[in-house]
Write a protein that holds these residues in place. Structure first.
Motif, mmCIF file in Angstrom:
data_model
loop_
_atom_site.group_PDB
_atom_site.id
_atom_site.type_symbol
_atom_site.label_atom_id
_atom_site.label_comp_id
_atom_site.label_asym_id
_atom_site.label_seq_id
_atom_site.Cartn_x
_atom_site.Cartn_y
_atom_site.Cartn_z
ATOM 1 N N CYS A 179 37.611 47.891 -12.884
ATOM 2 C CA CYS A 179 37.639 48.927 -13.905
ATOM 3 C C CYS A 179 39.012 49.602 -13.835
ATOM 4 N N MET A 207 39.986 52.350 -12.888
ATOM 5 C CA MET A 207 40.271 53.164 -11.708
ATOM 6 C C MET A 207 40.182 52.362 -10.419
ATOM 7 N N MET A 259 37.594 50.946 -9.119
ATOM 8 C CA MET A 259 36.413 51.325 -8.338
ATOM 9 C C MET A 259 35.348 50.235 -8.357
ATOM 10 N N CYS A 262 34.044 55.662 -16.277
ATOM 11 C CA CYS A 262 34.630 54.853 -15.209
ATOM 12 C C CYS A 262 34.817 53.397 -15.624
ATOM 13 N N LEU A 263 33.861 52.876 -16.365
ATOM 14 C CA LEU A 263 33.891 51.447 -16.691
ATOM 15 C C LEU A 263 34.454 51.153 -18.085
#
Ligand SMILES: [Cu+2]
Length: 129
Positions: A117, A119, A121, A80-81
């Motif tokens: 990030c 995405m 998020m 994710c990151l």
């Protein structure tokens, strides 16, 4: 008819009470979240930001017209990151695990700039003063 009005007035009361209690919860939550966020004023030429379940420090304040280098180090293995996007500064970079990636920025305007990030998020904030 009168009874019907009475019932509808009561449900309105209930609706209003519900709205108030929901706003109360939302307000408490908001205050709680706000208190968690610490803003760090950066006076040096660079700042180290740890990427681990978010960005730490999450909110930094830097000076307009001055180049500040953001040194991102990702310690979180979640994909994710692995990418960082600073759209206001036209930067999109991948962050390899445990490696420091330096991103110099020279803000030309004051204001608050959110980065995230890949995405969208996790978010961090750059305040330009
Ligand atoms: Cu993400």
């Amino acid at each position: 008819m009168a009874e019907g009005l009475g019932i509808s007035a009561m449900s309105w009361d209930k609706i209003i009470v519900s709205i108030f209690s929901i706003s109360g919860i939302a307000l408490t939550y908001w205050f709680f979240l706000m208190r968690q966020v610490q803003e760090v004023a950066i006076t040096a030429d660079s700042v180290d930001i740890t990427v681990d379940g978010g960005y730490q420090p999450e909110v930094i304040s830097i000076s307009k017209g001055k180049t500040t280098t953001l040194n991102f180090t990702r310690k979180d293995s979640s994909s994710c990151l692995e990418e960082i996007i600073l759209s206001d500064f036209r930067v999109r970079k991948s962050l390899p695990l445990n490696k420091t990636i330096s991103i110099p920025i020279t803000p030309q305007q004051t204001g608050e700039f959110i980065y995230s990030c890949g995405m969208n998020m996790f978010h961090g904030k750059i305040k330009v003063v």
